[in-house]
Motif scaffolding. Structure first.
Motif, PDB file in Angstrom:
ATOM      1  N   GLY A   1       3.600   6.132  -3.475  1.00 59.60           N
ATOM      2  CA  GLY A   1       4.408   5.050  -2.916  1.00 59.60           C
ATOM      3  C   GLY A   1       5.431   5.633  -1.962  1.00 59.60           C
ATOM      4  O   GLY A   1       6.261   6.431  -2.370  1.00 59.60           O
ATOM      5  N   SER A   2       5.339   5.286  -0.689  1.00 60.97           N
ATOM      6  CA  SER A   2       6.261   5.850   0.291  1.00 60.97           C
ATOM      7  C   SER A   2       7.427   4.911   0.523  1.00 60.97           C
ATOM      8  O   SER A   2       7.442   3.780   0.045  1.00 60.97           O
ATOM      9  N   THR A   3       8.405   5.396   1.246  1.00 62.49           N
ATOM     10  CA  THR A   3       9.623   4.631   1.494  1.00 62.49           C
ATOM     11  C   THR A   3       9.600   4.032   2.895  1.00 62.49           C
ATOM     12  O   THR A   3       8.804   4.434   3.745  1.00 62.49           O
ATOM     13  N   GLY A   4      10.507   3.098   3.133  1.00 63.47           N
ATOM     14  CA  GLY A   4      10.524   2.378   4.394  1.00 63.47           C
ATOM     15  C   GLY A   4      10.833   3.234   5.604  1.00 63.47           C
ATOM     16  O   GLY A   4      10.548   2.831   6.734  1.00 63.47           O
ATOM     17  N   ASN A   5      11.410   4.419   5.389  1.00 62.30           N
ATOM     18  CA  ASN A   5      11.756   5.259   6.537  1.00 62.30           C
ATOM     19  C   ASN A   5      10.608   6.180   6.965  1.00 62.30           C
ATOM     20  O   ASN A   5      10.752   6.956   7.898  1.00 62.30           O
ATOM     21  N   LEU A   6       9.463   6.089   6.283  1.00 67.57           N
ATOM     22  CA  LEU A   6       8.284   6.840   6.690  1.00 67.57           C
ATOM     23  C   LEU A   6       7.233   5.889   7.262  1.00 67.57           C
ATOM     24  O   LEU A   6       7.210   4.699   6.943  1.00 67.57           O
ATOM     25  N   THR A   7       6.361   6.441   8.092  1.00 67.74           N
ATOM     26  CA  THR A   7       5.394   5.617   8.793  1.00 67.74           C
ATOM     27  C   THR A   7       4.497   4.842   7.831  1.00 67.74           C
ATOM     28  O   THR A   7       4.196   5.288   6.723  1.00 67.74           O
ATOM     29  N   GLU A   8       4.080   3.670   8.262  1.00 71.23           N
ATOM     30  CA  GLU A   8       3.214   2.821   7.442  1.00 71.23           C
ATOM     31  C   GLU A   8       1.932   3.567   7.069  1.00 71.23           C
ATOM     32  O   GLU A   8       1.301   4.204   7.919  1.00 71.23           O
ATOM     33  N   GLY A   9       1.545   3.501   5.814  1.00 73.43           N
ATOM     34  CA  GLY A   9       0.334   4.169   5.353  1.00 73.43           C
ATOM     35  C   GLY A   9       0.500   5.638   5.025  1.00 73.43           C
ATOM     36  O   GLY A   9      -0.482   6.331   4.739  1.00 73.43           O
ATOM     37  N   TYR A  10       1.734   6.133   5.044  1.00 72.39           N
ATOM     38  CA  TYR A  10       1.988   7.559   4.763  1.00 72.39           C
ATOM     39  C   TYR A  10       1.348   8.000   3.458  1.00 72.39           C
ATOM     40  O   TYR A  10       0.805   9.098   3.353  1.00 72.39           O
TER      41      TYR A  10
END
Length: 290
Positions: free
Chosen positions: A76-85
């Motif tokens: 689960g990535s965070t909002g400050n990383l690119t979509e689909g990271y």
């Protein structure tokens, strides 16, 4: 001595260095702007890995976002990383093993092994920056939870929807105890939408009464969260890191925490592992697995 090529991947910057089993940085850390797409991130990592693959035993990646309990993938990535990271297959980036851990957990491990919480059986680390990160260590293990996502500092401070958090929920600890939280507190108390965190810190340091009042309210919110965490985990110490930690009065917080908690007294300390604690911690974790 075994060596890891360590990375620290954040929303705006990626750092990289070769680190040994003692936590020593063997190469000057390199800094890159975080690419805005998945292919750009993969290409950057591959290039760095290929340049050093023959020198290392493992690749160690500290990353924003939750990492699974196998330390193989971001779940689960965070909002400050690119979509689909989170879809990146990090294991395919190198012929050497690739080990991943959440960046706050990694920094907490560095503090536990070589920094402010060294020798502690139970410790909680809070990273007070733009947001708030967290890492909890109990009896020589990072508390990961059932999926790997434990330690996120998004517990509720208030029940009545006062302030929206970056995660999309309301009134999380991060919305109050972060640098962004300080700005919002200033906006509310001073009725000034243009004021910045820098303005408050500058005013605090020059003795401005209004800025001092704002900062004290923010520090009270930081303290309130620590009281709750101390009651839950009964830690030997709570370590404060991140860009905002340098401004807090840790002794004042410690006194107030110990006056409120129902558990045994704890210690509130400022982190000492340095700016590259995320890389150091994940390298130490990874090298222990080789």
């Amino acid at each position: 001595m075994k060596k890891a090529l360590a990375f620290d991947i954040g929303g705006t910057k990626i750092y990289s260095s070769i680190i040994d089993e003692s936590g020593k940085l063997l190469t000057e850390p390199e800094k890159f702007a975080t690419p805005k797409n998945i292919d750009g991130i993969k290409d950057l990592l591959k290039k760095q890995i290929q340049s050093h693959e023959d020198e290392i035993d493992i690749v160690a990646i500290a990353t924003a976002g939750a990492v699974n309990n196998e330390n193989t993938a971001v779940i689960g990535s965070t909002g400050n990383l690119t979509e689909g990271y989170y879809t990146i297959d990090f294991q395919k980036l190198s012929t050497k093993p690739v080990f991943l851990e959440n960046d706050a957990n990694s920094a907490a491990w560095a503090e536990y092994k070589i920094g402010a919480s060294k020798g502690s059986n139970v410790s909680v680390m809070l990273t007070l920056g733009t947001g708030v990160g967290g890492g909890i260590i109990i009896n020589d293990k990072i508390l990961k939870g059932k999926s790997g996502a434990a330690g996120e500092m998004h517990f509720k401070m208030y029940p009545d929807k006062r302030r929206k958090c970056s995660c999309g929920s309301w009134d999380c600890y991060e919305a109050y105890a972060s640098g962004t939280g300080l700005k919002h507190t200033a906006e509310e108390l001073l009725n000034d939408k243009n004021i910045t965190t820098y303005d408050i810190i500058s005013g605090l340091q020059s003795g401005d009464e209004k800025c001092t009042k704002v900062f004290n309210k923010w520090q009270d919110d930081v303290t309130a969260g620590i009281i709750g965490l101390a009651n839950i985990f009964d830690p030997d110490c709570v370590v404060l890191s991140g860009s905002m930690a340098q401004f807090v009065n840790s002794k004042k917080i410690e006194t107030e925490v110990n006056a409120e908690i129902v558990t045994t007294p704890t210690s509130v300390r400022i982190a000492t592992a340095g700016n590259y604690s995320g890389m150091i911690g994940v390298a130490l974790l990874a090298l222990a697995e080789v």
